[in-house]
Design a protein around this motif. Structure first.
Motif, PDB file in Angstrom:
ATOM      1  N   SER A 189       0.814  -1.221   0.000  1.00 27.62           N
ATOM      2  CA  SER A 189       0.000   0.000   0.000  1.00 27.62           C
ATOM      3  C   SER A 189       0.844   1.265   0.000  1.00 27.62           C
ATOM      4  CB  SER A 189      -0.923   0.014   1.221  1.00 27.62           C
ATOM      5  OG  SER A 189      -0.162   0.040   2.420  1.00 27.62           O
ATOM      6  N   ASP A 190       2.162   1.152   0.195  1.00 30.17           N
ATOM      7  CA  ASP A 190       3.031   2.327   0.202  1.00 30.17           C
ATOM      8  C   ASP A 190       3.040   3.048  -1.145  1.00 30.17           C
ATOM      9  OD1 ASP A 190       3.656   1.821   2.800  1.00 30.17           O
ATOM     10  OD2 ASP A 190       5.664   1.046   2.419  1.00 30.17           O
ATOM     11  N   PHE A 191       2.574   2.375  -2.197  1.00 30.18           N
ATOM     12  CA  PHE A 191       2.583   2.988  -3.522  1.00 30.18           C
ATOM     13  C   PHE A 191       1.252   3.660  -3.861  1.00 30.18           C
ATOM     14  CE2 PHE A 191       5.722  -0.519  -3.827  1.00 30.18           C
ATOM     15  CZ  PHE A 191       6.846   0.281  -3.986  1.00 30.18           C
ATOM     16  N   THR A 192       0.368   3.760  -2.892  1.00 36.15           N
ATOM     17  CA  THR A 192      -0.938   4.375  -3.131  1.00 36.15           C
ATOM     18  C   THR A 192      -0.796   5.831  -3.580  1.00 36.15           C
ATOM     19  OG1 THR A 192      -1.975   2.943  -1.471  1.00 36.15           O
ATOM     20  CG2 THR A 192      -3.162   4.948  -2.084  1.00 36.15           C
ATOM     21  N   ARG A 193      -0.007   6.586  -2.852  1.00 41.75           N
ATOM     22  CA  ARG A 193       0.165   8.000  -3.206  1.00 41.75           C
ATOM     23  C   ARG A 193       0.885   8.151  -4.534  1.00 41.75           C
ATOM     24  NH1 ARG A 193      -1.237  12.075  -4.804  1.00 41.75           N
ATOM     25  NH2 ARG A 193      -0.345  14.111  -4.318  1.00 41.75           N
ATOM     26  N   LEU A 194       1.837   7.272  -4.826  1.00 44.67           N
ATOM     27  CA  LEU A 194       2.533   7.325  -6.112  1.00 44.67           C
ATOM     28  C   LEU A 194       1.544   7.144  -7.255  1.00 44.67           C
ATOM     29  CD1 LEU A 194       5.037   7.361  -7.927  1.00 44.67           C
ATOM     30  CD2 LEU A 194       5.255   4.890  -7.519  1.00 44.67           C
ATOM     31  N   ALA A 195       0.675   6.146  -7.136  1.00 43.63           N
ATOM     32  CA  ALA A 195      -0.320   5.902  -8.188  1.00 43.63           C
ATOM     33  C   ALA A 195      -1.193   7.130  -8.397  1.00 43.63           C
ATOM     34  CB  ALA A 195      -1.170   4.687  -7.835  1.00 43.63           C
ATOM     35  N   GLY A 196      -1.626   7.731  -7.293  1.00 43.78           N
ATOM     36  CA  GLY A 196      -2.456   8.925  -7.394  1.00 43.78           C
ATOM     37  C   GLY A 196      -1.721  10.084  -8.040  1.00 43.78           C
ATOM     38  N   ARG A 197      -0.456  10.247  -7.686  1.00 40.93           N
ATOM     39  CA  ARG A 197       0.348  11.349  -8.243  1.00 40.93           C
ATOM     40  C   ARG A 197       0.562  11.167  -9.735  1.00 40.93           C
ATOM     41  NH1 ARG A 197       1.746  15.195  -9.984  1.00 40.93           N
ATOM     42  NH2 ARG A 197       3.473  16.617  -9.490  1.00 40.93           N
ATOM     43  N   LEU A 198       0.815   9.955 -10.164  1.00 41.57           N
ATOM     44  CA  LEU A 198       1.003   9.689 -11.589  1.00 41.57           C
ATOM     45  C   LEU A 198      -0.270   9.986 -12.377  1.00 41.57           C
ATOM     46  CD1 LEU A 198       3.010   6.331 -11.357  1.00 41.57           C
ATOM     47  CD2 LEU A 198       3.917   8.577 -11.993  1.00 41.57           C
ATOM     48  N   ARG A 199      -1.400   9.632 -11.807  1.00 41.93           N
ATOM     49  CA  ARG A 199      -2.672   9.902 -12.477  1.00 41.93           C
ATOM     50  C   ARG A 199      -2.962  11.398 -12.540  1.00 41.93           C
ATOM     51  NH1 ARG A 199      -7.324   6.110 -10.197  1.00 41.93           N
ATOM     52  NH2 ARG A 199      -8.423   7.020 -11.975  1.00 41.93           N
ATOM     53  N   GLU A 200      -2.535  12.135 -11.534  1.00 40.95           N
ATOM     54  CA  GLU A 200      -2.706  13.591 -11.558  1.00 40.95           C
ATOM     55  C   GLU A 200      -1.987  14.211 -12.749  1.00 40.95           C
ATOM     56  OE1 GLU A 200      -1.328  15.090  -7.844  1.00 40.95           O
ATOM     57  OE2 GLU A 200      -2.952  14.184  -6.672  1.00 40.95           O
TER      58      GLU A 200
ATOM     59  N   GLY B  57      -2.044  -1.451 -11.971  1.00 36.12           N
ATOM     60  CA  GLY B  57      -1.480  -2.077 -10.792  1.00 36.12           C
ATOM     61  C   GLY B  57      -1.561  -3.598 -10.899  1.00 36.12           C
ATOM     62  N   PHE B  58      -0.563  -4.269 -10.362  1.00 35.95           N
ATOM     63  CA  PHE B  58      -0.533  -5.731 -10.340  1.00 35.95           C
ATOM     64  C   PHE B  58      -0.134  -6.162  -8.932  1.00 35.95           C
ATOM     65  CE2 PHE B  58       0.249  -4.459 -14.647  1.00 35.95           C
ATOM     66  CZ  PHE B  58      -0.391  -5.401 -15.443  1.00 35.95           C
ATOM     67  N   GLY B  59      -0.988  -6.952  -8.286  1.00 39.12           N
ATOM     68  CA  GLY B  59      -0.670  -7.405  -6.942  1.00 39.12           C
ATOM     69  C   GLY B  59      -1.573  -8.546  -6.514  1.00 39.12           C
ATOM     70  N   GLU B  60      -1.262  -9.134  -5.376  1.00 36.13           N
ATOM     71  CA  GLU B  60      -2.053 -10.250  -4.872  1.00 36.13           C
ATOM     72  C   GLU B  60      -3.381  -9.752  -4.296  1.00 36.13           C
ATOM     73  OE1 GLU B  60       0.396 -12.332  -2.108  1.00 36.13           O
ATOM     74  OE2 GLU B  60       1.890 -12.898  -3.603  1.00 36.13           O
ATOM     75  N   GLU B  61      -4.288 -10.684  -4.056  1.00 36.19           N
ATOM     76  CA  GLU B  61      -5.610 -10.319  -3.552  1.00 36.19           C
ATOM     77  C   GLU B  61      -5.546  -9.692  -2.163  1.00 36.19           C
ATOM     78  OE1 GLU B  61      -8.259 -13.629  -3.842  1.00 36.19           O
ATOM     79  OE2 GLU B  61      -8.212 -13.664  -6.026  1.00 36.19           O
ATOM     80  N   LYS B  62      -4.436  -9.857  -1.486  1.00 30.78           N
ATOM     81  CA  LYS B  62      -4.257  -9.249  -0.167  1.00 30.78           C
ATOM     82  C   LYS B  62      -3.914  -7.759  -0.267  1.00 30.78           C
ATOM     83  CE  LYS B  62       0.703 -10.236   0.174  1.00 30.78           C
ATOM     84  NZ  LYS B  62       1.764 -10.965   0.901  1.00 30.78           N
ATOM     85  N   THR B  63      -3.702  -7.255  -1.468  1.00 36.37           N
ATOM     86  CA  THR B  63      -3.333  -5.852  -1.658  1.00 36.37           C
ATOM     87  C   THR B  63      -4.372  -4.934  -1.019  1.00 36.37           C
ATOM     88  OG1 THR B  63      -2.304  -6.409  -3.780  1.00 36.37           O
ATOM     89  CG2 THR B  63      -2.760  -4.079  -3.362  1.00 36.37           C
ATOM     90  N   PRO B  64      -3.955  -3.983  -0.191  1.00 38.06           N
ATOM     91  CA  PRO B  64      -4.904  -3.075   0.453  1.00 38.06           C
ATOM     92  C   PRO B  64      -5.756  -2.308  -0.563  1.00 38.06           C
ATOM     93  CG  PRO B  64      -2.764  -2.933   1.509  1.00 38.06           C
ATOM     94  CD  PRO B  64      -2.569  -3.767   0.275  1.00 38.06           C
ATOM     95  N   LYS B  65      -7.009  -2.114  -0.237  1.00 40.03           N
ATOM     96  CA  LYS B  65      -7.951  -1.479  -1.153  1.00 40.03           C
ATOM     97  C   LYS B  65      -7.552  -0.071  -1.588  1.00 40.03           C
ATOM     98  CE  LYS B  65     -12.013  -4.208   0.118  1.00 40.03           C
ATOM     99  NZ  LYS B  65     -13.400  -4.174   0.653  1.00 40.03           N
ATOM    100  N   PRO B  66      -6.931   0.744  -0.717  1.00 41.68           N
ATOM    101  CA  PRO B  66      -6.547   2.085  -1.170  1.00 41.68           C
ATOM    102  C   PRO B  66      -5.615   2.073  -2.384  1.00 41.68           C
ATOM    103  CG  PRO B  66      -6.507   1.990   1.209  1.00 41.68           C
ATOM    104  CD  PRO B  66      -6.722   0.583   0.744  1.00 41.68           C
ATOM    105  N   PHE B  67      -4.659   1.130  -2.420  1.00 44.07           N
ATOM    106  CA  PHE B  67      -3.761   1.047  -3.572  1.00 44.07           C
ATOM    107  C   PHE B  67      -4.524   0.590  -4.807  1.00 44.07           C
ATOM    108  CE2 PHE B  67      -0.082  -1.433  -5.664  1.00 44.07           C
ATOM    109  CZ  PHE B  67       0.218  -0.355  -6.493  1.00 44.07           C
ATOM    110  N   VAL B  68      -5.401  -0.384  -4.642  1.00 49.41           N
ATOM    111  CA  VAL B  68      -6.221  -0.870  -5.758  1.00 49.41           C
ATOM    112  C   VAL B  68      -7.037   0.275  -6.347  1.00 49.41           C
ATOM    113  CG1 VAL B  68      -8.112  -2.404  -6.423  1.00 49.41           C
ATOM    114  CG2 VAL B  68      -6.346  -3.226  -4.844  1.00 49.41           C
ATOM    115  N   ALA B  69      -7.697   1.041  -5.472  1.00 47.70           N
ATOM    116  CA  ALA B  69      -8.564   2.132  -5.914  1.00 47.70           C
ATOM    117  C   ALA B  69      -7.783   3.276  -6.550  1.00 47.70           C
ATOM    118  CB  ALA B  69      -9.375   2.658  -4.736  1.00 47.70           C
TER     119      ALA B  69
END
Length: 273
Positions: free
Chosen positions: A109-120, A127-139
Motif C-alpha cells: 500500500s506504500d505505492f498508493t500516493r505514487l499511483a495517485g500522483r502519476l494519475r494527476e 497495478g498488479f498485486g495479490e488479492e491481499k493488496t490493500p484497497k486504497p492502492f487498488v482504488a
C-alpha cells in the motif's frame, strides 16, 4: 523528440516498475503477456536487495525478460528502502514525458500516493498485486489485476499442454482449456452491473458493451471477467442471460461487430408502467 501527442494513436509506452520484495517470480511470463495488452513495456526495472538469497528466483528471469535490476541495500532493518528507490525513479521517468502510463507491480500500500500522483499528471496506472493488496492502492489505479489470475492462467495452460502431449489428434479436437479445479470463480455482481446499465443506458434500455466495461473499470479498478470464469466481459454477460440481453449491431469504424447490452429487469419495469 517524440511527444506524447505524436504517438497518441499508436501503442502506449509503459514503464514497468516491479517491487521484487512484494511480487512472485512465478507470475513473470503471464505478467508481461498481460502488459502487452495495454502497450509496449519500454522500461522494465525491478527493485530489491540482490545481495541476499531471498530474490534468487528472479535472477534468471530478469535475463530472459531483459529486466534491469536496481540494487537497493537494506540500510536499516525494518525499513523498506526499495519503496523509496522505486518512487524516486517513477517520478524521474514521469518528468521525461516519454510515457503514457506506468505498471506498478506490488502488493504494498506504500505505492498508493505514487499511483495517485502519476494519475494527476495524466498517466494511466496499471497495478498488479495479490488479492491481499490493500484497497486504497487498488482504488488509486486506473486498472488493477490480481496476480492470482495470472498464476491460474499459467497453471491452466500447462495442464492443457500436458493433455495435448498425452492425447492423440482425435482426442484433442473439440477440447477447450479449463481453469484449474482449485480456482473457483467468484459470484458475478449482477446488481452492480445492472445499476451501471440503468445509469448509462439510452431510453430504450440498451447500452454499448464497451461503455459498460469502461464505466465498471472506473468504479472498480480490480473488476476482471476472469475472476468470474470468463475471459471477456461479453462471455460474462452471456452467462447471465437470466438478467441481461446481448445483441450485435452493425459494425464499428474498424469493421468489428458492436455489442449492446440491456438489463432485462429494467425492460420489464418499463413495460409494466
Amino acid at each position: 523528440m517524440a511527444t506524447k501527442s505524436s504517438h497518441s494513436n499508436q501503442q502506449k509506452h509503459l514503464a514497468v516498475l516491479v517491487d521484487a520484495d512484494n511480487a512472485q517470480a512465478s507470475i513473470v511470463e503471464a505478467l508481461f503477456e498481460e502488459i502487452a495488452k495495454y502497450g509496449i513495456a519500454s522500461v522494465k526495472r525491478m527493485y530489491g536487495d540482490w545481495t541476499g538469497p531471498q530474490l534468487g528466483g528472479w535472477k534468471k528471469l530478469m535475463l530472459e525478460h531483459s529486466i534491469q535490476p536496481i540494487q537497493q541495500f537494506a540500510y536499516t532493518k525494518g525499513k523498506n528502502a526499495t519503496d523509496s528507490s522505486l518512487i524516486i525513479d517513477a517520478m524521474d521517468l514521469l518528468y521525461t514525458r516519454r510515457f503514457d502510463g506506468f505498471c506498478l507491480v506490488s502488493s504494498d500500500s506504500d505505492f498508493t500516493r505514487l499511483a495517485g500522483r502519476l494519475r494527476e499528471e495524466g498517466m494511466t496506472v496499471y497495478g498488479f498485486g495479490e488479492e491481499k493488496t490493500p484497497k486504497p492502492f487498488v482504488a488509486a489505479c486506473d486498472k488493477f489485476i490480481y496476480t492470482e489470475i495470472l498464476r491460474s492462467q499459467d497453471v491452466a495452460e500447462s495442464a492443457v499442454q500436458g493433455e495435448k502431449a498425452q492425447a492423440g489428434p482425435s482426442e484433442e479436437a473439440g477440447k477447450q482449456p479449463t481453469a484449474p479445479s482449485s480456482s473457483r470463480p467468484a459470484k458475478v455482481p449482477v446488481e452492480f452491473i445492472a445499476k451501471i446499465l440503468d445509469d448509462i443506458a439510452e431510453e430504450d434500455g440498451w447500452a454499448p458493451l464497451a461503455m459498460l466495461g469502461t464505466t465498471i473499470s472506473k468504479l472498480r479498478p480490480a473488476f476482471d471477467s476472469r475472476l468470474y470464469g470468463h475471459t471477456k466481459l461479453s462471455g460474462l454477460i452471456r452467462s447471465q442471460a437470466k438478467y441481461f440481453d446481448l445483441e450485435t449491431r452493425g459494425a464499428s469504424p474498424t469493421g468489428g461487430a458492436v455489442l449492446y447490452v440491456r438489463n432485462k429487469n429494467r425492460t420489464s419495469d418499463h413495460q409494466a408502467r
